[in-house]
Structure formats: C-alpha cells, structure tokens
Scaffold this motif. Structure first.
Motif, short mmCIF file in Angstrom:
data_model
loop_
_atom_site.label_atom_id
_atom_site.label_comp_id
_atom_site.label_asym_id
_atom_site.label_seq_id
_atom_site.Cartn_x
_atom_site.Cartn_y
_atom_site.Cartn_z
N UNK A 9 10.79 2.78 -41.02
CA UNK A 9 11.99 3.24 -40.32
C UNK A 9 12.46 4.58 -40.88
N UNK A 10 12.40 4.71 -42.22
CA UNK A 10 12.83 5.98 -42.83
C UNK A 10 11.91 7.13 -42.43
N UNK A 11 10.60 6.87 -42.47
CA UNK A 11 9.65 7.94 -42.11
C UNK A 11 9.81 8.33 -40.65
N UNK A 12 10.00 7.34 -39.77
CA UNK A 12 10.19 7.64 -38.34
C UNK A 12 11.48 8.44 -38.12
N UNK A 13 12.52 8.12 -38.88
CA UNK A 13 13.77 8.87 -38.76
C UNK A 13 13.59 10.32 -39.20
N UNK A 14 12.88 10.52 -40.30
CA UNK A 14 12.59 11.87 -40.76
C UNK A 14 11.76 12.63 -39.72
N UNK A 15 10.80 11.93 -39.10
CA UNK A 15 9.98 12.55 -38.05
C UNK A 15 10.86 12.99 -36.88
N UNK A 16 11.81 12.10 -36.49
CA UNK A 16 12.71 12.45 -35.40
C UNK A 16 13.55 13.67 -35.71
N UNK A 17 13.99 13.80 -36.97
CA UNK A 17 14.76 14.98 -37.39
C UNK A 17 13.90 16.23 -37.44
N UNK A 18 12.61 16.05 -37.76
CA UNK A 18 11.70 17.20 -37.87
C UNK A 18 11.44 17.84 -36.52
N UNK A 22 11.48 21.83 -35.79
CA UNK A 22 10.24 22.55 -35.47
C UNK A 22 10.34 23.29 -34.14
N UNK A 23 10.96 22.66 -33.14
CA UNK A 23 11.16 23.35 -31.86
C UNK A 23 12.02 24.60 -32.07
N UNK A 24 13.04 24.49 -32.91
CA UNK A 24 13.90 25.64 -33.18
C UNK A 24 13.12 26.76 -33.85
N UNK A 25 12.30 26.41 -34.84
CA UNK A 25 11.52 27.43 -35.56
C UNK A 25 10.52 28.12 -34.62
N UNK A 26 9.89 27.34 -33.73
CA UNK A 26 8.93 27.92 -32.79
C UNK A 26 9.63 28.82 -31.78
N UNK A 27 10.82 28.40 -31.33
CA UNK A 27 11.58 29.23 -30.40
C UNK A 27 12.05 30.52 -31.07
N UNK A 28 12.50 30.40 -32.32
CA UNK A 28 12.93 31.58 -33.07
C UNK A 28 11.77 32.56 -33.23
N UNK A 29 10.60 32.02 -33.55
CA UNK A 29 9.41 32.86 -33.67
C UNK A 29 9.06 33.52 -32.35
N UNK A 30 9.17 32.75 -31.25
CA UNK A 30 8.88 33.30 -29.92
C UNK A 30 9.81 34.45 -29.58
N UNK A 31 11.09 34.31 -29.91
CA UNK A 31 12.05 35.38 -29.63
C UNK A 31 11.74 36.63 -30.44
N UNK A 32 11.32 36.44 -31.69
CA UNK A 32 10.97 37.58 -32.54
C UNK A 32 9.74 38.31 -31.97
N UNK A 33 8.74 37.54 -31.57
CA UNK A 33 7.54 38.15 -30.99
C UNK A 33 7.87 38.84 -29.67
N UNK A 34 8.71 38.21 -28.84
CA UNK A 34 9.11 38.82 -27.57
C UNK A 34 9.77 40.18 -27.79
N UNK A 35 10.66 40.24 -28.78
CA UNK A 35 11.34 41.51 -29.07
C UNK A 35 10.35 42.56 -29.53
N UNK A 36 9.36 42.15 -30.33
CA UNK A 36 8.33 43.09 -30.78
C UNK A 36 7.51 43.60 -29.61
N UNK A 37 7.11 42.70 -28.72
CA UNK A 37 6.28 43.09 -27.57
C UNK A 37 7.06 43.98 -26.61
N UNK A 38 8.33 43.63 -26.36
CA UNK A 38 9.14 44.45 -25.46
C UNK A 38 9.32 45.86 -26.03
N UNK A 39 9.55 45.95 -27.35
CA UNK A 39 9.68 47.26 -27.98
C UNK A 39 8.41 48.07 -27.89
N UNK A 40 7.25 47.41 -28.06
CA UNK A 40 5.97 48.11 -27.97
C UNK A 40 5.71 48.60 -26.56
#
Length: 385
Positions: A9-18, A22-40
């Motif tokens: 139960x604890x591991x599954x809860x940690x997975x749910x929080x992860x 992770x979606x936030x980190x991937x979206x943040x990365x996507x926005x950074x790359x988008x800004x780089x590509x748009x600038x280029x």
C-alpha cells in the motif's frame, strides 16, 4: 500477510504521488524545449529549427529517460515486493492477473481517451493507482485507508481544474505544429483534443503578405495535416498566396482523377472532406464519392463548425464520409470504384516507407494494394497523393 499488504500500500501510494510529479517535469521540459525551438526558428527559420533539435536531442532524451525511470523503478519495487509476499505456487495466478489487468487497462484507456481526451487519461492513471493502494490498505483497515483514498480523490479532482491540467499537459510548439518555420503567417490554435490515435488540433493560419486564410487539423507535433475545405458551394480559393496555393494542389489532383471519366470514387485518409469537395466540383456534382477517415473527433468537430457547409454537402445521397479505419473498411466493403485516392495526410516520406509506425502505414504495403486492386473496376485508377 498484513505487513506485506501495508508495504504494498505504501509503495503504491508513493507511485501514485510520483505520476503527477513526473508529468509536471516532462511538461516543464517540453515548455523549455518549445521556447528554444521557437527562438531558433525566429532567428534562422527551418535551418535554425534543425540545428536546435540536433543540439538538444541527446539532453532531451536523457532527461525524459531520467524522469521515466522514477515511476518504472517504483513499480519494479512494487512487483518485487508483491512476488516476495507470495508463495511460488501462486506465481502463475499473479502473472495471469497481471496479463488480464494489462489487457483490460489498454482497452479502458482507449475508451477513456476517445471519450474524455487527455484529462480522462490522467484521471484513469491516478484513480487506478490510488485505488490499488487503498485496496491493499483495506486489509489493515482503520486510518491506513484514509491516506490513499484522500490522495486519489484530490488527484482526480485536480485533473478537472484547467490550471492544474495545464501543468501536466505537454504542448507542441505552435509554429512547428503549423510548419511556420519562416514565420510567414499568423497562427492561432482554435481547438485541440487527444484521442487514441493522436493529438489533433485545429489551426487558423493567415498569410502575412497576401492575407490568404486557411484552416488545418494538425496531428501530433505536425506530422499529419488535414485541410478544412472551403464551403462546398463557395468559389474555389484563388491561387494568390502560399496557403491557397497549397490548398489548390488538391484541386489539381481532382482534375487529374476526373479527366479519366471516374464517376464512382473512394477517398482514403479523407480528413474533413477537402479532397471530396474538390472532386465533387470537378465532377460537376455527378460523381458518387465515398470518404473514409479514422479520427472521429476531428470529423465531428469539422461538421460542428470547423468546415462551413459540410453538413449540407454530406446530406446529399451520393456523398458519404464514413468514420472507419481504411483496412477495416476495405475488408467489409463490397463495392468497386473507378478511382481510389490515397489522399495526402501531411506526412513525410518516412511514413510511406514504413520506418514510422503510423496509422496509415498498412495502406502502403503489398497486402493493402492487393485489397485496393480488388476494389477497382476493370479500367479503374489508383492515385497516391
């Protein structure tokens, strides 16, 4: 057993929080790359875009791999703990349950994406994970059940909040989506939806120099395009600017098809009917035209307002736009056609060669052409655009 269920139960809860992290980190990365590509692109157009992709590709891959490592590792710990808590005689039952659950999950995910889009996909991920944690917590009872239940409810509710959702939904760079590498036209995104096939967005594009306007449905990161036809009862677009010139190529193709006297025509990858409208004009309204398109959300949106006059056009008895997969449609369709058009759906050469596993890939195989030939009249014509 009680101790192992508490650990699971604890591991599954940690997975749910992860997952949201992770979606936030991937979206943040996507926005950074988008800004780089748009600038280029702003500095050096398409050449700048290619250089920026090349310079950032390795780091982007490493970052995505590092982020995805987190939930995969936690889930690996969960699986290890699960099998450690079981006897060897139970392994086959656990594995069978895993296969059945994965199969049902895939089916359910397709249904949820088609019905509710990206928020529905996130909702299913969060609810299933925290529900699993709650199920293991129920063995111990009491307050241990409260934590995953509250977290699951909070995560599911947060998905319904547009601001929270924007933090977890990666967006492709708009000018790359519109292939506006040289910034020659103004682009606005009017609508978007994620389904089981792809992310599809409607773009309104205006040529900065000529004022020409056109709308397209762009798939994924711009890998595929479907033009929104002008009103079927309106005049053809003038060949003045770059956008109308692109759209007029559809009419050139229609003249080629109809000059062979084709009266019964099948259009595969029909999009929202651009080629069907062009063919009908060239036929003078005397052809029977059937279109096949798999992306039903795009078709429904186009008929609801994205494509003016299309409902009247499709209400005519000789005009049909069917939502189906091309392979499945050909398998059940008994009709023969004077011309079969594999419409241009915006993809590059790699998709036709089979090096990219896209939805249309099958239609460029030997088996597909055997099926196409069986649906031709003796003097019939197959056209690949």
């Amino acid at each position: 057993r009680r101790d192992s269920n508490a650990a699971l139960a604890r591991v599954a809860t940690v997975l749910g929080l992860a997952y949201p992290v992770c979606f936030f980190l991937l979206t943040l990365s996507s926005e950074h790359v988008n800004a780089t590509l748009e600038g280029a692109m702003a500095v050096d157009g398409l050449a700048g875009l290619i250089d920026a992709i090349r310079d950032n590709l390795v780091w982007r891959m490493l970052w995505v791999g590092a982020v995805l490592f987190i939930p995969y590792f936690i889930f690996g710990v969960f699986i290890a703990a699960l099998f450690k808590s079981a006897g060897e005689s139970e392994y086959h039952q656990y594995y069978a349950a895993d296969l059945i659950g994965a199969s049902l999950g895939c089916i359910l995910f397709v249904i949820v994406l088609d019905s509710f889009g990206y928020p529905g996909g996130l909702f299913l991920i969060f609810v299933c994970t925290f529900a699993g944690a709650a199920a293991f917590s129920m063995v111990r009872g009491g307050r241990t059940l409260i934590v995953p239940a509250v977290l699951g409810f909070a995560a599911a509710s947060a998905v319904l909040n547009p601001h929270f959702l924007s933090l977890l939904e990666p967006e492709p760079p708009l000018n790359q989506l519109a292939r506006n590498y040289e910034r020659t036209y103004q682009v606005d995104q009017k609508w978007r939806f994620w389904n089981a096939q792809s992310r599809v967005a409607m773009l309104a594009m205006e040529d900065r120099s000529s004022g020409d306007r056109v709308s397209v449905y762009a798939h994924e990161d711009g890998a595929g395009w479907a033009y929104v036809p002008p009103a079927p009862d309106a005049a053809s677009p003038s060949p003045g600017g770059s956008l109308s010139g692109l759209q007029n190529s559809s009419h050139d193709l229609s003249r080629f098809v109809t000059m062979y006297g084709a009266k019964r025509i099948l259009v595969l990858f029909a999009g929202v009917g651009s080629d069907m409208v062009a063919l009908d004009r060239q036929c003078g309204g005397r052809c029977t035209i059937t279109g096949v398109e798999i992306n039903h959300q795009m078709v429904e949106h186009g008929l609801a307002g994205g494509s003016p006059g299309m409902r009247r056009f499709l209400d005519r008895p000789e005009i049909t736009l069917e939502v189906a997969e091309a392979r499945e449609f050909l398998g059940r369709d008994p009709n023969r056609y004077d011309a079969i058009l594999l419409s241009w759906w915006g993809a590059g050469t790699s998709h036709y060669l089979g090096t990219s596993g896209m939805l249309a890939q099958f239609m460029y195989t030997k088996q597909a052409f055997e099926s196409l030939l069986q649906h031709l009249t003796p003097d019939g014509l197959i056209v690949l655009y």
